[in-house]
Design a protein around this motif. Structure first.
Motif, short mmCIF file in Angstrom:
data_model
loop_
_atom_site.label_atom_id
_atom_site.label_comp_id
_atom_site.label_asym_id
_atom_site.label_seq_id
_atom_site.Cartn_x
_atom_site.Cartn_y
_atom_site.Cartn_z
N LYS A 145 -57.63 108.19 -57.06
CA LYS A 145 -57.14 106.87 -56.65
C LYS A 145 -57.93 105.76 -57.38
O LYS A 145 -57.36 104.75 -57.80
CB LYS A 145 -57.27 106.68 -55.13
N THR A 204 -50.27 113.44 -60.15
CA THR A 204 -49.47 112.38 -59.51
C THR A 204 -50.24 111.06 -59.46
O THR A 204 -49.72 110.00 -59.83
CB THR A 204 -49.04 112.80 -58.09
N ASP A 225 -38.77 109.58 -54.37
CA ASP A 225 -39.76 110.47 -53.76
C ASP A 225 -39.52 111.90 -54.24
O ASP A 225 -38.37 112.38 -54.28
CB ASP A 225 -39.67 110.39 -52.23
N LYS A 226 -40.61 112.58 -54.54
CA LYS A 226 -40.53 113.97 -55.02
C LYS A 226 -40.29 114.96 -53.88
O LYS A 226 -39.99 116.12 -54.12
CB LYS A 226 -41.86 114.28 -55.73
N TYR A 285 -59.78 113.39 -54.54
CA TYR A 285 -58.75 112.42 -54.13
C TYR A 285 -59.20 111.00 -54.44
O TYR A 285 -58.48 110.22 -55.08
CB TYR A 285 -58.43 112.57 -52.64
N GLY A 322 -42.94 109.58 -47.34
CA GLY A 322 -44.20 110.00 -46.72
C GLY A 322 -44.50 109.16 -45.48
O GLY A 322 -43.66 108.41 -45.00
N ILE A 357 -46.84 106.49 -44.70
CA ILE A 357 -46.88 105.02 -44.73
C ILE A 357 -45.62 104.48 -45.42
O ILE A 357 -45.03 103.49 -44.97
CB ILE A 357 -48.15 104.51 -45.46
N ASN A 373 -55.15 105.00 -41.84
CA ASN A 373 -53.95 104.67 -41.04
C ASN A 373 -53.67 105.76 -40.01
O ASN A 373 -54.04 106.92 -40.21
CB ASN A 373 -52.72 104.61 -41.94
N THR A 432 -42.59 116.29 -51.76
CA THR A 432 -43.59 117.34 -51.66
C THR A 432 -43.65 117.77 -50.19
O THR A 432 -42.89 117.25 -49.36
CB THR A 432 -44.98 116.81 -52.07
N SER A 463 -52.39 112.79 -50.98
CA SER A 463 -53.21 111.91 -50.14
C SER A 463 -54.25 112.59 -49.25
O SER A 463 -55.00 111.90 -48.56
CB SER A 463 -52.28 111.07 -49.25
N ASP A 509 -39.57 112.49 -59.50
CA ASP A 509 -41.02 112.49 -59.70
C ASP A 509 -41.43 111.21 -60.43
O ASP A 509 -40.81 110.87 -61.45
CB ASP A 509 -41.36 113.73 -60.55
N ILE A 510 -42.49 110.56 -59.97
CA ILE A 510 -42.95 109.35 -60.70
C ILE A 510 -43.52 109.70 -62.07
O ILE A 510 -43.73 108.82 -62.89
CB ILE A 510 -43.99 108.53 -59.89
P1 NAD Z 1 -48.31 110.98 -47.69
O1 NAD Z 1 -49.01 112.16 -48.28
O2 NAD Z 1 -47.88 111.01 -46.27
O3 NAD Z 1 -47.00 110.66 -48.56
C1 NAD Z 1 -47.00 110.69 -49.96
C2 NAD Z 1 -45.54 110.62 -50.40
O4 NAD Z 1 -45.52 110.61 -51.85
C3 NAD Z 1 -44.69 111.84 -49.97
O5 NAD Z 1 -43.44 111.41 -49.52
C4 NAD Z 1 -44.56 112.67 -51.25
O6 NAD Z 1 -43.38 113.44 -51.28
C5 NAD Z 1 -44.55 111.56 -52.30
N1 NAD Z 1 -44.96 112.05 -53.62
C6 NAD Z 1 -46.05 112.81 -53.92
N2 NAD Z 1 -46.09 113.06 -55.25
C7 NAD Z 1 -45.03 112.40 -55.79
C8 NAD Z 1 -44.55 112.25 -57.12
N3 NAD Z 1 -45.16 112.83 -58.17
N4 NAD Z 1 -43.43 111.52 -57.33
C9 NAD Z 1 -42.77 110.93 -56.29
N5 NAD Z 1 -43.19 111.05 -55.00
C10 NAD Z 1 -44.31 111.76 -54.77
O7 NAD Z 1 -49.27 109.74 -47.98
P2 NAD Z 1 -49.55 108.45 -47.09
O8 NAD Z 1 -50.61 108.76 -46.11
O9 NAD Z 1 -48.27 107.89 -46.65
O10 NAD Z 1 -50.19 107.50 -48.19
C11 NAD Z 1 -49.37 106.68 -49.02
C12 NAD Z 1 -50.26 105.92 -49.97
O11 NAD Z 1 -51.18 105.12 -49.25
C13 NAD Z 1 -51.09 106.81 -50.89
O12 NAD Z 1 -51.12 106.21 -52.16
C14 NAD Z 1 -52.47 106.79 -50.26
O13 NAD Z 1 -53.46 106.96 -51.24
C15 NAD Z 1 -52.51 105.40 -49.67
N6 NAD Z 1 -53.36 105.23 -48.47
C16 NAD Z 1 -53.24 106.08 -47.41
C17 NAD Z 1 -54.01 105.87 -46.27
C18 NAD Z 1 -53.92 106.77 -45.05
O14 NAD Z 1 -54.71 106.63 -44.13
N7 NAD Z 1 -52.96 107.68 -44.98
C19 NAD Z 1 -54.91 104.79 -46.23
C20 NAD Z 1 -55.00 103.96 -47.34
C21 NAD Z 1 -54.22 104.17 -48.45
#
Ligand code: NAD
Ligand code: DAU
Length: 374
Positions: free
Chosen positions: A179, A115, A48-49, A175, A27, A29, A205, A51, A100, A74-75
């Motif tokens: 979390k 998830t 990573d799943k 959401y 994903g 981050i 982010n 998605t 997310s 999948d986690i």
């Molecule tokens: P994203 O949606 O871009 O990526 C999520 C990733 O998780 C994807 O690669 C997806 O395929 C994978 N995924 C989803 N379900 C899954 C499962 N069941 N098993 C395995 N993999 C799975 O999210 P992001 O923006 O990169 O955020 C990453 C983390 O950081 C999240 O936990 C989010 O809550 C947290 N976060 C995000 C932000 C932001 O601004 N984006 C800020 C603070 C915290």
């Protein structure tokens, strides 16, 4: 590039020292974090799943590194997670995997509960069993780091102080609630079972590889295509922005030196109203794309119906991580945003590849129902 998956047998796992099991590393981050850690010499197993938000292309630059291994899974799959831990023997788990996007949690909360809550529970149980098998230094240094968000704290008025680590949880969206639940599970697994956990709560982010459903990449992608820039409500909602590589360096810092059982807020002290962000993006595009037929890009701005339950303001007090772990962000909002816009301009093929059929379906679903308000 096709993902380099493997069957469940790792013939020669890398040295136990400092290897990471990263979840959700394809994903936004997660992929920035994996690239940063592999560049730093750390072996990483990415589960990573894939998605809609997971994209192996994000990891093309390290796909052939001997330090990097990808597993498509999948986690929530307890058997798979247990096998990976037993075979890979990581020194830490870093859990990014999540659904997310707040708007998607409003239209379809089920996947978020599955998830974000069940998945975290599954990881915690597997981590606990694995931790029990460790001895000596491997046991002393093992960590479970859960990546969370400032949204668990709810919303602030314009004059409220910023969220600090002891701010009571008050999640407002499905959401955020999912979390918050996962954070509580992590906390409980530390207090009850002694699992050496760490939690980070970060603000919004932005940066390379962010899926264009989120504010900043959506606005860049729409502006480049001459499409409307949909601002929810009055556009005066405030978010506290952090460049993604700074978030990743903060996670690394917490992993290396954070105190077990503690939580750390992460942010860069960049509170901006959404409307300001959109106008800044338009000005950057006007400057960096002087030949665009859509100049001034701010002409594309369109006010649309607000997000239900929309949190008005987030702000992070990051003094704990600064004071105790000496972490500081490298980018200001202005330098980070310029880098981000330039990255999207330099990577039209990436935008093209992620804005395919399924993406269009989401855009139609989310924005058709909103309608213009001005
Ligand atoms: P994203 O949606 O871009 O990526 C999520 C990733 O998780 C994807 O690669 C997806 O395929 C994978 N995924 C989803 N379900 C899954 C499962 N069941 N098993 C395995 N993999 C799975 O999210 P992001 O923006 O990169 O955020 C990453 C983390 O950081 C999240 O936990 C989010 O809550 C947290 N976060 C995000 C932000 C932001 O601004 N984006 C800020 C603070 C915290
Ligand atoms: O605060 C951290 C959180 O930031 C993370 O936990 C989430 O995973 C991440 O998605 C993000 O949540 P937000 O809801 O703040 O991000 P989003 O980019 O969806 O929206 C940012 C702001 O912009 C928010 O006030 C809603 C507004 N917005 C968003 C979109 C997609 C618009 O005005 N128009 C839009 O089209």
């Amino acid at each position: 590039m096709s993902p380099r998956s493997f069957a469940l047998s790792l013939q020669s796992p890398p040295s136990k020292a400092h290897s990471l099991l990263v979840t959700g590393g394809a994903g936004f981050i997660g992929s920035n974090f994996v690239i940063q850690r592999v560049a730093g010499g750390t072996p990483v197993l990415n589960l990573d799943k894939l998605t809609y938000a997971g994209n192996p292309e994000n990891l093309a630059s390290i796909a052939d590194s001997p330090l990097y291994t990808f597993v498509h899974g999948d986690i929530c799959d307890a058997h798979l997670v247990a096998r990976l831990l037993a075979e890979y023997q990581p020194s830490a788990i870093v859990n990014f995997a999540a659904e997310s996007h707040v708007d998607r949690s409003i239209t379809g909360p089920e996947a978020f509960l599955r998830t974000n809550i069940d998945g975290t529970f599954t990881l915690l149980q597997a981590a606990r069993a694995y931790y029990e098998t460790l001895t000596g230094e491997a046991r002393d240094t093992f960590r479970f780091l859960h990546v969370s968000t400032d949204e668990v704290f709810g919303t602030l008025s314009p004059t409220d102080p910023a969220f600090h680590e002891d701010t009571p949880y008050a999640p407002n969206s499905p959401y955020a609630a999912s979390k918050a639940s996962s954070d509580h599970l992590v906390r409980a697994w530390h207090h009850t079972y002694g699992l050496p956990t760490l939690i980070t709560n970060c603000s919004n982010n932005y940066g390379p590889f962010q899926f264009p459903e989120k504010l900043i990449p959506l606005m860049i992608s729409n502006a480049l295509a001459g499409k409307p820039l949909p601002v929810y409500g009055d556009g005066q909602q405030v978010r506290d922005w952090l460049f993604v590589e700074d978030h990743c360096s903060a996670i690394h810092t917490v992993l290396a030196s954070g105190k077990v059982g503690e939580t750390y807020n992460i942010g860069g002290n960049n509170q901006r109203a959404n409307l300001h962000v959109v106008h800044t993006l338009c000005a950057l595009l006007d400057e960096l794309r002087p030949d665009s037929p859509y100049i001034p890009h701010s002409k594309l701005l369109l006010y649309v119906k607000d997000r239900p339950g929309h949190d008005r303001r987030y702000a992070i007090d990051a003094r704990k991580i600064q004071r105790e772990l000496h972490w500081l962000p490298a980018e200001s909002f202005e330098t980070g945003l310029r880098k981000t816009v330039q990255w999207y301009l330099d990577n039209p093929a990436w935008i093209e590849s992620v804005t395919s059929g399924a993406y269009q379906h989401w855009i139609d679903q989310n924005y058709a129902q909103r309608g213009a308000t001005s």
